[in-house]
Design an enzyme around this catalytic site. Sequence first.
Site, PDB file in Angstrom:
ATOM      1  N   CYS A 159      -3.598 -25.728  35.293  1.00 45.98           N
ATOM      2  CA  CYS A 159      -4.874 -25.191  35.772  1.00 45.98           C
ATOM      3  C   CYS A 159      -4.856 -25.008  37.287  1.00 45.98           C
ATOM      4  CB  CYS A 159      -6.037 -26.129  35.455  1.00 45.98           C
ATOM      5  SG  CYS A 159      -5.972 -26.911  33.854  1.00 45.98           S
ATOM      6  N   ASP A 160      -4.321 -25.972  38.010  1.00 44.75           N
ATOM      7  CA  ASP A 160      -4.543 -26.032  39.459  1.00 44.75           C
ATOM      8  C   ASP A 160      -3.296 -25.843  40.311  1.00 44.75           C
ATOM      9  OD1 ASP A 160      -7.192 -26.561  38.889  1.00 44.75           O
ATOM     10  OD2 ASP A 160      -6.882 -28.717  38.832  1.00 44.75           O
TER      11      ASP A 160
ATOM     12  N   CYS B 203      -4.408 -31.552  36.021  1.00 45.65           N
ATOM     13  CA  CYS B 203      -3.876 -30.439  35.223  1.00 45.65           C
ATOM     14  C   CYS B 203      -3.073 -29.489  36.100  1.00 45.65           C
ATOM     15  CB  CYS B 203      -5.021 -29.692  34.548  1.00 45.65           C
ATOM     16  SG  CYS B 203      -4.461 -28.248  33.647  1.00 45.65           S
TER      17      CYS B 203
END
Length: 320
Positions: A142-143, A139
């Site tokens: 997200c990261d 992701c």
Amino acid sequence: MSSNGNGKHVKVLVLGSGPTGYSAALYAARAELQPVVLTGMQLGGQAALTYTIENYPGFPEGVGGAQLGELFQKQAEHFGAVTEFASANSVDLTKRPFKVETDNGDYWADVLIVATGASPNHLEIPGEVELTGRGVSYCATCDGWFFKDKKVVVVGGGDSALEEGLFITRYASSVTIIHRREEFRAGQLLQKRAKEHPKVDFILDTVVTEVMGTDKLEALRLRNVKTDQETIYETDGLFIFIGHTPNTQMFKGQLDMSDLGYIQINERMETSVPGVFAAGEVADPHFRQVVTSAGMGAAAAIQATRFLEAIEGTEITATD
Ligand code: NAP
């Protein structure tokens, strides 16, 4: 929704809170069926993890995935849909009302709309599981931030790999896209953007065979599929975008499915069990777009409304 010691009884239970789930909930709510949406693990589904969605109609400048998810939710709730933060653990589709077990208790549903979507595929190579969250990710939204000024590798040649790879260039010093052949599945526009981006380069005809590192990712073992030559490639991050698998495990043996595990539906979103409808990526191996999933969700709710009308013989508010 009514409650007793055995759980909650609902007319329409929607499993999944992505574009499919909330579009279904919107239509069911406007039909005054008081749908309940079980969010699953990820509120907003996969779309909510997408940084920008540029191909959902009505947003000429694009829209954030999380923002679009919130708008879907708000609109459905405005008409009476209820969101419950729970995931279905098991279902019993042998008789109506259908029983759905969650960690927060049981639900009994007159009709069920399955909108559980799909999850990212894994490479299934040594080191991948151990170093997930320690350099390996599925992701970018997200990261990506964790890889500021770092070297990142992206695996895959589809729209997701190129789109997410381009997104990671916001943070990373370089993004190397590793793809197992020379041609890409990704659309021409994304290919052009990626090939022209100064931070992006490509390693083609190559697969990753091992993720290496002790406490965190340090390097990848690569193999050229044409020459069989192996190399060790140092990197700080590995983002894997190699397609998805439908989240249908709990329906196995209860609903008809394709060999790839997609729920089989007809053009009315009806599954092999009357009263159970499926829509979006859980049943769609072809299009998998936010707009097509939302459309399928709406169609499932319209058909669910007709199903309830037929069995209850009552007049229900029109859906439009
Ligand atoms: P995808 O189109 O199925 O592409 C998966 C990619 O991963 C392919 O290039 C495939 O290689 C590669 N791959 C698969 N298994 C692999 C393995 N074990 N090792 C190495 N590589 C592997 O998946 P996606 O990119 O997630 O897209 C899914 C759907 O969503 C598509 O319909 C796509 O159009 C859509 N989507 C659209 C947008 C957009 O419109 N902006 C954005 C994201 C996704 P091969 O090509 O060799 O098979």
